[in-house]
Design an enzyme around this catalytic site. Structure first.
Site, mmCIF file in Angstrom:
data_model
loop_
_atom_site.group_PDB
_atom_site.id
_atom_site.type_symbol
_atom_site.label_atom_id
_atom_site.label_comp_id
_atom_site.label_asym_id
_atom_site.label_seq_id
_atom_site.Cartn_x
_atom_site.Cartn_y
_atom_site.Cartn_z
ATOM 1 N N LYS A 74 -12.949 -1.808 6.807
ATOM 2 C CA LYS A 74 -12.305 -2.722 7.764
ATOM 3 C C LYS A 74 -12.867 -2.475 9.166
ATOM 4 O O LYS A 74 -13.630 -3.273 9.674
ATOM 5 C CB LYS A 74 -10.793 -2.553 7.727
ATOM 6 C CG LYS A 74 -10.222 -2.919 6.348
ATOM 7 C CD LYS A 74 -8.966 -2.172 6.062
ATOM 8 C CE LYS A 74 -8.574 -2.158 4.613
ATOM 9 N NZ LYS A 74 -8.616 -3.404 3.877
ATOM 10 N N ASP B 105 -1.845 6.596 6.518
ATOM 11 C CA ASP B 105 -2.881 5.699 6.002
ATOM 12 C C ASP B 105 -3.189 4.724 7.136
ATOM 13 O O ASP B 105 -2.386 3.857 7.459
ATOM 14 C CB ASP B 105 -2.356 4.961 4.757
ATOM 15 C CG ASP B 105 -3.345 3.932 4.233
ATOM 16 O OD1 ASP B 105 -4.373 3.692 4.880
ATOM 17 O OD2 ASP B 105 -3.064 3.352 3.152
ATOM 18 N N TRP C 259 0.823 -1.223 0.000
ATOM 19 C CA TRP C 259 0.000 0.000 0.000
ATOM 20 C C TRP C 259 0.848 1.260 0.000
ATOM 21 O O TRP C 259 0.442 2.280 -0.564
ATOM 22 C CB TRP C 259 -1.026 -0.020 1.135
ATOM 23 C CG TRP C 259 -2.040 -1.083 0.888
ATOM 24 C CD1 TRP C 259 -2.225 -2.226 1.607
ATOM 25 C CD2 TRP C 259 -2.966 -1.158 -0.216
ATOM 26 N NE1 TRP C 259 -3.215 -2.999 1.041
ATOM 27 C CE2 TRP C 259 -3.686 -2.366 -0.078
ATOM 28 C CE3 TRP C 259 -3.250 -0.322 -1.293
ATOM 29 C CZ2 TRP C 259 -4.682 -2.748 -0.981
ATOM 30 C CZ3 TRP C 259 -4.244 -0.708 -2.199
ATOM 31 C CH2 TRP C 259 -4.949 -1.911 -2.031
HETATM 32 N N1 PMP Z 1 -4.396 1.298 2.287
HETATM 33 C C1 PMP Z 1 -4.466 0.174 3.019
HETATM 34 C C2 PMP Z 1 -3.585 0.044 4.226
HETATM 35 C C3 PMP Z 1 -5.339 -0.838 2.653
HETATM 36 O O1 PMP Z 1 -5.402 -1.953 3.364
HETATM 37 C C4 PMP Z 1 -6.162 -0.665 1.514
HETATM 38 C C5 PMP Z 1 -7.182 -1.681 1.045
HETATM 39 N N2 PMP Z 1 -7.302 -2.826 1.589
HETATM 40 C C6 PMP Z 1 -6.042 0.506 0.769
HETATM 41 C C7 PMP Z 1 -5.157 1.476 1.193
HETATM 42 C C8 PMP Z 1 -6.870 0.754 -0.477
HETATM 43 O O2 PMP Z 1 -8.169 0.944 -0.103
HETATM 44 P P1 PMP Z 1 -9.366 1.137 -1.152
HETATM 45 O O3 PMP Z 1 -9.617 -0.205 -1.741
HETATM 46 O O4 PMP Z 1 -10.470 1.638 -0.275
HETATM 47 O O5 PMP Z 1 -8.926 2.129 -2.164
#
Ligand code: PMP
Length: 359
Positions: free
Chosen positions: A196, A172, A102
């Site tokens: 989550k 994040d 991420w």
């Molecule tokens: N950052 C983290 C730490 C994640 O776990 C996730 C998705 N699981 C995201 C960003 C991306 O999220 P989204 O699918 O809502 O764009």
């Protein structure tokens, strides 16, 4: 109908009482004669729902008054772009800590907007830890420092919030927001996709210090934090139903005793699983002990056939979505706030059973 134990990394398990309440209120929300999905976001009823959700989130996280709470769309992924667009305004440089899949995506997007300096990376350790930041060369003139507090795929978490002095820290927190208390004042901006620990997918929560917004010129309205802040997250139609469910989750968290009580419960839950893994001769945790996440617990056998058999048998027992992310393999149990300790115990009991048969 029996509910399974859902270990999905997201969209993830929600508190059963929240789902029951939503079901009860589905056809007639508190005497309105319609569901929250069908009502105008400009009406008094929805105004009350969004105001309460914000009030409860502020209370749960003790968000200082000089921070805005925004309910946005576009997932956490849109924040990979909105953060640099809004915050790279002086030196157009930012420091990023690279801790997994991420942060990689966030770095890729930020590079399209300004200069990205990777100050530390756990890539040489295959992302099994958080890198030591004591020797990292932060840029004193960076517009911000960026971290992923909990790495959902790799199962790592920061033990302490890095001190970045006057440079705003952006986090994040998608996979560990609300799992324990954090000092919001240490951050310039926190964002989290809802799916989550907050509620349904489609909602992204942004908590941002007031003085950091409104500094970028010429942004498209939908990409400008200031526009959303000035309009109370109502510049356009917000994700109304997701905000309503998030509000119910916040109420549930408050009734559970808030984040201090939740943190204690989460530590107890994670300990059951890590203790079992640590004494096991079959299962191993790839993550360095001091950086183990309370929310996402990867574990491996190291034999693909056995892992496949484990996942198939677990699924038959109602222990669902335990497959590790496609990029890392193995297994991963996501044990967010709404996962009851009975679910973790059921998983550990099954792991012991499987181990006894596969010595
Ligand atoms: N950052 C983290 C730490 C994640 O776990 C996730 C998705 N699981 C995201 C960003 C991306 O999220 P989204 O699918 O809502 O764009």
């Amino acid at each position: 109908m029996a509910r399974v134990y859902n270990f999905s990394a997201g969209p993830a398990v929600l508190p059963q009482v929240v789902l029951q309440r939503a079901a009860q209120e589905m056809l007639d929300y508190q005497g309105c004669g319609l569901s929250v999905m069908e009502m105008s976001h400009r009406g008094k009823t929805f105004e009350g729902i969004i105001a309460n959700a914000e009030k409860d989130l502020r209370e749960l996280m003790a968000i200082p008054v000089n921070y805005k709470v925004l309910f946005l769309q576009g997932g956490a992924s849109l924040q990979f772009t909105m953060v640099p667009l809004n915050l790279m305004v002086k030196s157009k440089k930012a420091d990023y800590v690279h801790t997994g899949a991420w942060s990689k995506k966030a770095i890729t997007e930020a590079k399209k907007i300004g200069q990205v300096n990777i100050v530390a990376s756990s890539e040489p350790d295959k992302f099994t830890c958080i890198p030591d930041l004591s020797k990292a060369k932060f840029s004193p003139d960076a517009d911000y420092v960026y971290i992923v507090t909990n790495n959902t795929i790799e199962g790592t978490v920061y033990q302490t919030v890095p001190n970045t002095g006057n440079v705003p820290l952006v986090a994040d927190m998608s996979s560990n927001i609300l799992c324990e208390s954090v000092d919001v004042a240490k951050f310039g901006l926190i964002f989290a996709g809802a799916q989550k620990n907050i509620g349904p997918a489609g909602l992204t929560v942004v908590i941002v210090r007031e003085d950091l917004i409104g500094k970028a010129a010429g942004l498209a309205a939908m990409l400008d934090y200031k526009v959303h802040a000035d309009d109370g997250s109502m510049f356009n139609t917000p994700p109304c139903y997701a905000i309503y469910i998030a509000g119910l989750v916040f109420e549930w968290l408050k009734a559970k005793g808030g984040l201090t009580a939740m943190a204690e419960y989460n530590r107890k839950k994670a300990k059951v699983l890590y203790d079992y893994i640590d004494q096991s001769k079959l299962f191993k945790s790839p993550v360095k002990k001091e950086n183990r996440s309370l929310m996402n617990v990867p574990f491996i056998i190291g034999d693909e056939k056995k892992e496949e058999a484990f996942l198939a048998e677990a699924s038959k027992k109602g222990l669902k979505t335990l497959k590790g992310h496609r990029s890392v393999g193995g297994m991963r149990a996501s044990i967010y706030n709404a996962m009851p300790i009975e679910g973790v115990q059921a998983l550990v009991n099954f792991m012991a059973e499987f181990e006894a048969k596969n010595k």
